[in-house]
Design an enzyme around this catalytic site. Structure first.
Site, mmCIF file in Angstrom:
data_model
loop_
_atom_site.group_PDB
_atom_site.id
_atom_site.type_symbol
_atom_site.label_atom_id
_atom_site.label_comp_id
_atom_site.label_asym_id
_atom_site.label_seq_id
_atom_site.Cartn_x
_atom_site.Cartn_y
_atom_site.Cartn_z
ATOM 1 N N PHE A 157 0.001 3.024 6.220
ATOM 2 C CA PHE A 157 1.068 2.413 7.023
ATOM 3 C C PHE A 157 2.140 3.419 7.445
ATOM 4 O O PHE A 157 2.878 3.181 8.397
ATOM 5 C CB PHE A 157 1.731 1.267 6.230
ATOM 6 C CG PHE A 157 2.693 1.745 5.168
ATOM 7 C CD1 PHE A 157 3.992 2.113 5.494
ATOM 8 C CD2 PHE A 157 2.302 1.874 3.838
ATOM 9 C CE1 PHE A 157 4.875 2.581 4.532
ATOM 10 C CE2 PHE A 157 3.172 2.342 2.867
ATOM 11 C CZ PHE A 157 4.462 2.697 3.219
ATOM 12 N N LYS A 181 -9.720 2.046 11.621
ATOM 13 C CA LYS A 181 -9.213 0.859 10.914
ATOM 14 C C LYS A 181 -7.805 1.204 10.432
ATOM 15 O O LYS A 181 -7.611 1.796 9.366
ATOM 16 C CB LYS A 181 -10.136 0.550 9.731
ATOM 17 C CG LYS A 181 -10.145 -0.894 9.250
ATOM 18 C CD LYS A 181 -8.818 -1.449 8.827
ATOM 19 C CE LYS A 181 -8.329 -0.949 7.501
ATOM 20 N NZ LYS A 181 -6.944 -1.410 7.190
ATOM 21 N N GLU A 184 -3.078 -2.581 8.056
ATOM 22 C CA GLU A 184 -2.797 -3.946 8.535
ATOM 23 C C GLU A 184 -1.305 -4.237 8.546
ATOM 24 O O GLU A 184 -0.869 -5.259 9.057
ATOM 25 C CB GLU A 184 -3.561 -4.979 7.695
ATOM 26 C CG GLU A 184 -3.204 -5.029 6.208
ATOM 27 C CD GLU A 184 -3.989 -4.011 5.358
ATOM 28 O OE1 GLU A 184 -4.176 -2.856 5.801
ATOM 29 O OE2 GLU A 184 -4.384 -4.383 4.237
ATOM 30 N N SER A 234 -3.477 6.005 -0.391
ATOM 31 C CA SER A 234 -3.142 6.233 -1.804
ATOM 32 C C SER A 234 -4.346 6.780 -2.570
ATOM 33 O O SER A 234 -5.495 6.628 -2.150
ATOM 34 C CB SER A 234 -2.669 4.917 -2.435
ATOM 35 O OG SER A 234 -3.704 3.967 -2.354
ATOM 36 N N CYS A 289 3.926 11.504 2.708
ATOM 37 C CA CYS A 289 3.123 12.153 1.665
ATOM 38 C C CYS A 289 3.602 13.582 1.444
ATOM 39 O O CYS A 289 3.196 14.224 0.483
ATOM 40 C CB CYS A 289 1.661 12.144 2.033
ATOM 41 S SG CYS A 289 1.336 13.174 3.449
ATOM 42 N N GLU A 391 3.818 8.524 -8.027
ATOM 43 C CA GLU A 391 4.347 8.613 -6.660
ATOM 44 C C GLU A 391 5.144 7.335 -6.406
ATOM 45 O O GLU A 391 4.574 6.239 -6.401
ATOM 46 C CB GLU A 391 3.183 8.718 -5.664
ATOM 47 C CG GLU A 391 3.646 8.809 -4.224
ATOM 48 C CD GLU A 391 2.498 8.823 -3.223
ATOM 49 O OE1 GLU A 391 1.557 8.011 -3.366
ATOM 50 O OE2 GLU A 391 2.550 9.634 -2.291
HETATM 51 P P1 NAD Z 1 -3.212 2.393 0.909
HETATM 52 O O1 NAD Z 1 -4.122 3.214 0.105
HETATM 53 O O2 NAD Z 1 -2.694 1.118 0.321
HETATM 54 O O3 NAD Z 1 -3.915 1.968 2.297
HETATM 55 C C1 NAD Z 1 -4.560 2.911 3.112
HETATM 56 C C2 NAD Z 1 -5.695 2.210 3.866
HETATM 57 O O4 NAD Z 1 -6.646 1.720 2.924
HETATM 58 C C3 NAD Z 1 -5.234 1.021 4.698
HETATM 59 O O5 NAD Z 1 -5.890 1.047 5.941
HETATM 60 C C4 NAD Z 1 -5.663 -0.173 3.866
HETATM 61 O O6 NAD Z 1 -5.991 -1.305 4.643
HETATM 62 C C5 NAD Z 1 -6.882 0.346 3.144
HETATM 63 N N1 NAD Z 1 -7.072 -0.311 1.840
HETATM 64 C C6 NAD Z 1 -6.091 -0.775 1.019
HETATM 65 N N2 NAD Z 1 -6.633 -1.317 -0.093
HETATM 66 C C7 NAD Z 1 -7.981 -1.192 0.024
HETATM 67 C C8 NAD Z 1 -9.080 -1.557 -0.816
HETATM 68 N N3 NAD Z 1 -8.892 -2.146 -1.995
HETATM 69 N N4 NAD Z 1 -10.325 -1.269 -0.388
HETATM 70 C C9 NAD Z 1 -10.525 -0.662 0.791
HETATM 71 N N5 NAD Z 1 -9.519 -0.300 1.629
HETATM 72 C C10 NAD Z 1 -8.255 -0.562 1.244
HETATM 73 O O7 NAD Z 1 -1.999 3.342 1.366
HETATM 74 P P2 NAD Z 1 -0.649 2.953 2.105
HETATM 75 O O8 NAD Z 1 0.233 2.223 1.148
HETATM 76 O O9 NAD Z 1 -0.922 2.344 3.427
HETATM 77 O O10 NAD Z 1 -0.042 4.418 2.382
HETATM 78 C C11 NAD Z 1 0.738 5.113 1.461
HETATM 79 C C12 NAD Z 1 -0.092 6.141 0.707
HETATM 80 O O11 NAD Z 1 -0.719 7.036 1.625
HETATM 81 C C13 NAD Z 1 0.741 7.031 -0.195
HETATM 82 O O12 NAD Z 1 0.066 7.198 -1.417
HETATM 83 C C14 NAD Z 1 0.823 8.352 0.556
HETATM 84 O O13 NAD Z 1 1.022 9.495 -0.241
HETATM 85 C C15 NAD Z 1 -0.520 8.378 1.197
HETATM 86 N N6 NAD Z 1 -0.541 9.280 2.333
HETATM 87 C C16 NAD Z 1 -1.180 10.483 2.160
HETATM 88 C C17 NAD Z 1 -1.202 11.396 3.190
HETATM 89 C C18 NAD Z 1 -1.889 12.717 3.030
HETATM 90 O O14 NAD Z 1 -2.108 13.376 4.022
HETATM 91 N N7 NAD Z 1 -2.241 13.143 1.830
HETATM 92 C C19 NAD Z 1 -0.566 11.098 4.423
HETATM 93 C C20 NAD Z 1 0.060 9.865 4.559
HETATM 94 C C21 NAD Z 1 0.067 8.959 3.501
#
Ligand code: NAD
Length: 508
Positions: A157, A181, A184, A234, A289, A391
Site C-alpha cells: 500500500f 495485483k 487493496e 511485508s 521501507c 518493523e
Molecule cells: P503486505 O505484505 O500486507 O501486502 C503486500 C501485498 O501482499 C498486497 O498486495 C496484499 O494484498 C498481499 N497480501 C497480503 N496478505 C496476503 C496473504 N496472506 N497472502 C497473499 N497475499 C497477501 O504489505 P503492506 O502492509 O501493503 O506494505 C507494507 C510492507 O511492505 C512493509 O513491511 C514494508 O517494509 C514493505 N515494503 C518493502 C519494500 C522493499 O522494497 N523492501 C518497499 C515498500 C514496502
C-alpha cells in the site's frame, strides 16, 4: 470517465485486455480516506476465475509483444513518460486520497517511478547480448536475453505508483506481458497507470490489473502460465510468496520489510544529521521501507546533541490531510495501523525506553476520525525491546546508544533485516570500513535514504529480500529475461568427421 476516477457508487474493478473488467466475484473491500477514517469507495476482490481471465489475456498477448522489436517497445515507453508528466497532478491526488501522504510526497514517488520508465526507454541497449567470433574454427557464439512470458506483480500500500512502476515498465520493455495485483488498500492508481499505458500505444492484454486479496495472489502463484512473480511487501507474506512461487516453478523476487539504522559518529555534522532524520524518519509518516527507524549514536554526546535539536522539531511537525498544503506528514493508512503503532509505543514505554516525544494523542481539527499519529522519539532503546526488533512502519524513531563504532556496526549486522543503512561522519576511513563490512543491501554515507536511482538496482539483504535479484535497473532486466547462448557453425568446407569426446575450450 477514467476507471480510476470513480465515485462511491461505482467500485474499482479490474483492467483486463485493455479495458475495465467487472469480473464475476461478489466480494468487495472498503477503500478508506485515511485523513477521515471514512470509507471512500469499494474495490472488487477478484475470484480465482477473474484472475484466470487476466492471465489468459496476458498469455494471448505475449507472442506478438515478445516479437515486437525492443526499439518499438521503447517508443511506447517514451510516449508513456510524456503521459505520466501530463497527468502528474491527477495521479498525485489519486495516490494521496487513498494513501494519505502529502501531495508533494506523492509527486516525488511518482517521479521515482517515472525515472524507471525513462530507464526502459533505453531497453535496446540493456538487451544487447554478447558475441564471440571464432570460438573454434568457423564457429561463433552469441548470447541473447529473452522474455519469460506472463509475469505477475504484487505490490504494497505504501507506494501505490512507484512500486508498480518498479516492475511493469521493465517487465514489459523486456517483452513480457504482465498481471499487476496492487494493494487493496489503495487500488485506483494502478488502474490509471494501466489506462495510460494503453493510451501510450501498448497493445491490449500486455498490462492487466486485478484487484483483490489472498485469493487473487494464490491464483497467480499457482497458475502454470505465470512464469515470474515480483513481490514487494511485508516479510511474512514475502516469504510465503517466495516459497509458494518457487514450489510452483516460478522465478520469484520478494522485497520485504526493514529496520533501517542510521549510525551517527561523534564527529558527524549534527545539524546535517538532524535534517536528515527529520525527512527520513517522519516523511510519509514513516511508512517507507527505507525510512530511518533507528538512530545508533556512537557515544552519549552525539545522542544528547541530536535529541536536543531533534525533539522540538518533531514536536512541531505539522500533521494534516493532503488537502492542507502546509501539512508535512499525513495520516497512517488505516485505524488498525494506527492502533498497531500506538500499541508499539505503549510497549516501548513498558519496556523502559524513554519516550522523549509522544505522538499518540495527536488530533487534527476537522479530521478527528483520521488515522493520525504524531512523530515519536524513544531514547535509551535496547536491542531486546520489541520497538527495536520489529518493523513498526509508522513515525516512531528509536535511539540506541552504542559505546563505540564496533558495537554500532555489530547492531546493524545482527538485525534480521538488511534493507538500508547510513553512516553520518566526516571520517572517510570510518565510512570506508562501514561500507565494506555492513551486511546491508543499500548503504548511504551522509545520505539517510540511499534509494538507488532507476538505472541502478534496489534491494536489501537478509530477511529484506528473498530471491536472487534486486528490482529495476540492470538486475530488473536480468530478472525479467532468460539468457540463451547460441553456438553456430556455417559450412566452411572444413570436415571434422564424427566427434565422440569433449575437447578443450575452443574445439567443437
Ligand atoms: P503486505 O505484505 O500486507 O501486502 C503486500 C501485498 O501482499 C498486497 O498486495 C496484499 O494484498 C498481499 N497480501 C497480503 N496478505 C496476503 C496473504 N496472506 N497472502 C497473499 N497475499 C497477501 O504489505 P503492506 O502492509 O501493503 O506494505 C507494507 C510492507 O511492505 C512493509 O513491511 C514494508 O517494509 C514493505 N515494503 C518493502 C519494500 C522493499 O522494497 N523492501 C518497499 C515498500 C514496502
Amino acid at each position: 470517465m477514467s476507471a480510476a476516477a470513480q465515485d462511491l457508487n461505482s467500485p474499482v474493478h479490474h483492467f483486463v485486455d485493455g479495458k475495465s473488467f467487472a469480473g464475476a466475484s461478489t466480494r468487495f473491500g472498503d477503500v478508506l480516506n485515511p485523513a477521515t477514517g471514512e470509507v471512500s469507495k469499494q474495490v472488487a476482490l477478484a475470484s480465482a476465475d477473474d484472475v484466470r481471465v487476466a492471465i489468459a489475456s496476458a498469455q494471448a498477448a505475449f507472442p506478438a509483444w515478445a516479437a515486437t522489436p525492443p526499439g518499438k517497445r521503447a517508443q511506447v515507453m517514451f510516449k508513456y513518460r510524456e503521459l505520466l508528466l501530463a497527468n502528474m497532478e491527477e495521479l498525485a491526488v489519486i495516490v494521496s486520497s487513498e494513501h494519505g501522504k502529502t501531495i508533494d510526497d506523492a509527486k516525488g514517488s511518482i517521479t521515482r517511478g517515472l525515472e524507471v520508465v525513462e530507464f526502459t526507454c533505453g531497453i535496446p541497449q540493456m538487451l544487447k547480448g554478447e558475441y564471440s567470433e571464432a570460438v573454434a574454427t568457423a564457429v561463433e557464439s552469441y548470447s541473447m536475453r529473452q522474455p519469460l512470458g506472463v509475469c505477475a506483480g504484487i505490490t504494497p500500500f505504501n507506494f501505490p505508483a512507484m512500486v508498480p512502476m518498479w516492475m511493469f515498465p521493465v517487465a514489459i520493455a523486456c517483452g513480457n506481458t504482465f498481471v499487476l495485483k496492487p494493494s487493496e488498500k489503495d487500488p485506483s492508481c494502478s488502474m490509471r497507470l494501466a489506462e495510460l499505458m494503453v493510451e501510450a500505444g501498448l497493445p491490449a492484454g500486455v498490462l492487466n490489473v486485478v484487484n483483490g486479496d489472498k485469493e487473487a495472489v494464490d491464483t497467480l502463484l499457482t497458475d502454470d502460465r505465470v512464469q515470474g512473480v515480483s513481490f514487494v511487501g511485508s516479510t511474512a507474506i514475502g516469504q510465503y510468496i517466495y516459497e509458494t512461487g518457487c514450489a510452483n516453478g516460478k522465478r520469484v523476487q520478494a522485497l520485504c520489510g526493514a529496520k533501517n539504522h542510521m549510525v551517527v559518529m561523534p564527529d558527524a555534522d549534527i545539524d546535517q544529521a538532524v535534517d536528515a532524520v527529520m525527512g527520513a524518519a517522519y516523511g510519509s509518516a514513516g511508512e517507507r521501507c527505507m525510512a530511518v527507524s533507528v538512530v545508533v549514536s556512537v557515544g552519549d554526546e552525539a545522542a544528547d546533541q541530536l535529541i536536543e535539536k531533534l525533539a522540538p522539531r518533531v514536536k512541531g511537525l505539522k500533521v494534516g490531510p493532503y488537502t492542507d498544503p502546509a501539512a508535512e506528514m499525513g495520516p497512517v493508512i488505516t485505524p488498525e495501523s494506527k492502533a498497531r503503532i500506538n500499541g508499539y509505543i505503549d510497549s516501548g514505554v513498558k519496556a523502559g525506553a524513554k519516550l522523549v516525544v509522544d505522538g499518540r494523542d495527536v488530533t487534527v481539527a476537522g479530521h478527528e476520525g483520521g488515522c493520525f499519529v504524531g512523530g515519536c522519539i524513544f531514547d535509551n532503546v535496547t536491542k531486546d525491546m520489541q520497538i527495536y526488533t520489529d518493523e513498526i512502519f509508522g513515525p516512531v524513531l528509536c535511539i540506541v546508544r552504542a559505546k563505540d563504532y564496533e558495537e554500532a556496526i555489530q547492531l546493524v549486522n545482527d538485525h534480521e533485516y538488511g534493507n538500508g543503512t547510513a553512516i553520518f561522519t566526516r571520517d572517510g576511513d570510518a565510512a570506508r570500513d562501514f561500507v565494506g563490512r555492513v551486511q546491508i543491501g543499500m548503504v548511504g554515507v551522509n545520505v539517510p535514504i540511499p534509494v538507488p536511482v532507476a538505472y541502478h538496482s534496489f534491494g536489501g539483504w537478509k530477511r529484506s529480500l528473498f530471491g536472487d535479484h534486486s528490482i529495476h535497473g540492470p538486475e530488473g532486466v536480468r530478472f525479467y529475461t532468460r539468457l540463451k547462448t547460441v553456438t553456430t557453425r556455417w559450412p566452411s568446407g572444413i570436415r571434422e568427421g564424427a566427434v565422440f569426446n569433449f575437447k578443450a575450450g575452443g574445439e567443437h
